[in-house]
Design a protein around this motif. Structure first.
Motif, mmCIF file in Angstrom:
data_model
loop_
_atom_site.group_PDB
_atom_site.id
_atom_site.type_symbol
_atom_site.label_atom_id
_atom_site.label_comp_id
_atom_site.label_asym_id
_atom_site.label_seq_id
_atom_site.Cartn_x
_atom_site.Cartn_y
_atom_site.Cartn_z
ATOM 1 N N VAL A 23 0.844 -1.189 0.000
ATOM 2 C CA VAL A 23 0.000 0.000 0.000
ATOM 3 C C VAL A 23 0.888 1.251 0.000
ATOM 4 N N ALA A 24 1.971 1.211 0.755
ATOM 5 C CA ALA A 24 2.921 2.336 0.772
ATOM 6 C C ALA A 24 3.531 2.538 -0.612
ATOM 7 N N MET A 25 3.892 1.453 -1.258
ATOM 8 C CA MET A 25 4.491 1.560 -2.596
ATOM 9 C C MET A 25 3.490 2.097 -3.618
ATOM 10 N N GLU A 26 2.269 1.628 -3.548
ATOM 11 C CA GLU A 26 1.227 2.114 -4.460
ATOM 12 C C GLU A 26 0.922 3.582 -4.180
ATOM 13 N N GLY A 27 0.864 3.956 -2.920
ATOM 14 C CA GLY A 27 0.614 5.354 -2.564
ATOM 15 C C GLY A 27 1.700 6.273 -3.092
ATOM 16 N N ALA A 28 2.957 5.843 -2.992
ATOM 17 C CA ALA A 28 4.068 6.637 -3.509
ATOM 18 C C ALA A 28 3.949 6.781 -5.029
ATOM 19 N N PRO A 112 -3.959 12.045 13.541
ATOM 20 C CA PRO A 112 -3.776 10.938 12.585
ATOM 21 C C PRO A 112 -5.026 10.730 11.738
ATOM 22 N N ILE A 113 -4.819 10.120 10.585
ATOM 23 C CA ILE A 113 -5.952 9.707 9.754
ATOM 24 C C ILE A 113 -6.342 8.326 10.256
ATOM 25 N N VAL A 114 -7.559 8.205 10.755
ATOM 26 C CA VAL A 114 -8.021 6.927 11.312
ATOM 27 C C VAL A 114 -8.924 6.247 10.290
ATOM 28 N N ILE A 115 -8.554 5.017 9.958
ATOM 29 C CA ILE A 115 -9.305 4.212 8.996
ATOM 30 C C ILE A 115 -9.999 3.076 9.746
ATOM 31 N N LEU A 124 -5.765 -2.141 3.109
ATOM 32 C CA LEU A 124 -6.424 -1.633 1.900
ATOM 33 C C LEU A 124 -7.191 -0.342 2.177
ATOM 34 N N GLY A 125 -7.645 -0.195 3.413
ATOM 35 C CA GLY A 125 -8.356 1.031 3.786
ATOM 36 C C GLY A 125 -7.473 2.257 3.752
ATOM 37 N N ALA A 126 -6.162 2.066 3.796
ATOM 38 C CA ALA A 126 -5.227 3.199 3.756
ATOM 39 C C ALA A 126 -5.032 3.721 2.335
ATOM 40 N N VAL A 127 -5.473 2.967 1.344
ATOM 41 C CA VAL A 127 -5.316 3.397 -0.048
ATOM 42 C C VAL A 127 -6.098 4.683 -0.297
ATOM 43 N N MET A 128 -7.329 4.740 0.186
ATOM 44 C CA MET A 128 -8.195 5.900 -0.082
ATOM 45 C C MET A 128 -7.605 7.203 0.448
ATOM 46 N N ILE A 133 -5.017 12.410 -0.644
ATOM 47 C CA ILE A 133 -3.896 13.320 -0.424
ATOM 48 C C ILE A 133 -3.259 13.666 -1.772
ATOM 49 N N ALA A 134 -3.033 12.645 -2.602
ATOM 50 C CA ALA A 134 -2.437 12.869 -3.918
ATOM 51 C C ALA A 134 -3.334 13.767 -4.771
ATOM 52 N N TYR A 135 -4.623 13.524 -4.741
ATOM 53 C CA TYR A 135 -5.569 14.342 -5.516
ATOM 54 C C TYR A 135 -5.523 15.795 -5.050
#
Length: 158
Positions: A23-28, A112-115, A124-128, A133-135
């Motif tokens: 998830v970290a890699m996809e987020g980056a 913190p962002i709580v999922i 997977l909930g951290a993807v959103m 953030i990217a958007y």
């Protein structure tokens, strides 16, 4: 608010362990593609093999503190990820925590962002939030996130 903290930075790191690592890699990747910000996703355990050398604080960084998004999930890696978060914070990083248990961010990130917690699917909930953030960062930078430069919407192979 988080996008504003990333705006004007040269790079950021996203760290996760276990199910949080991909998830970290996809987020980056999303941050690179949508915002043109150099972002790297790493395992929380690989922290001392590269990202440590690039961490800057408000005092010594050209653009201030290095932003590091930490996925601290309530799983068997929580202790290691919390320790990693404490270590980067001690070096002056701007730590942003995404977690399913707010107490895991105590003393590290006040907001913190709580999922939601969902067992092994929690990561997977951290993807959103990372995609949001990217958007938001792309919008702050005046970039249309639907048309990233030099990237095709579909890849075809002959």
């Amino acid at each position: 608010q988080i996008a504003e903290r990333l705006n004007g930075k040269d790079h950021c790191f996203i760290l996760g362990k276990g199910y949080g690592e991909p998830v970290a890699m996809e987020g980056a990747l999303k941050i690179k593609e949508m915002c043109y910000l150099h972002a790297e996703g790493y395992s929380g355990g690989a922290l001392k093999h590269g990202p440590f050398a690039l961490i800057e604080s408000d005092e010594n960084g050209k653009q201030g503190a290095t932003p590091i998004i930490m996925l601290i999930l309530d799983d068997n890696h929580a202790h290691h990820m919390r320790t990693a978060a404490e270590e980067v914070r001690a070096r002056g990083a701007d730590v942003i925590v995404i977690t399913d248990k707010a107490e895991l961010a105590d003393g590290i990130d006040d907001k913190p962002i709580v999922i939601p917690s969902n067992g092994p699917m929690t990561a997977l909930g951290a993807v959103m939030p990372i995609q949001l953030i990217a958007y938001e960062l792309a919008m702050l930078r005046g970039i249309n996130p639907d048309t990233p430069r030099n990237l095709a919407k579909a890849v075809t192979v002959d």
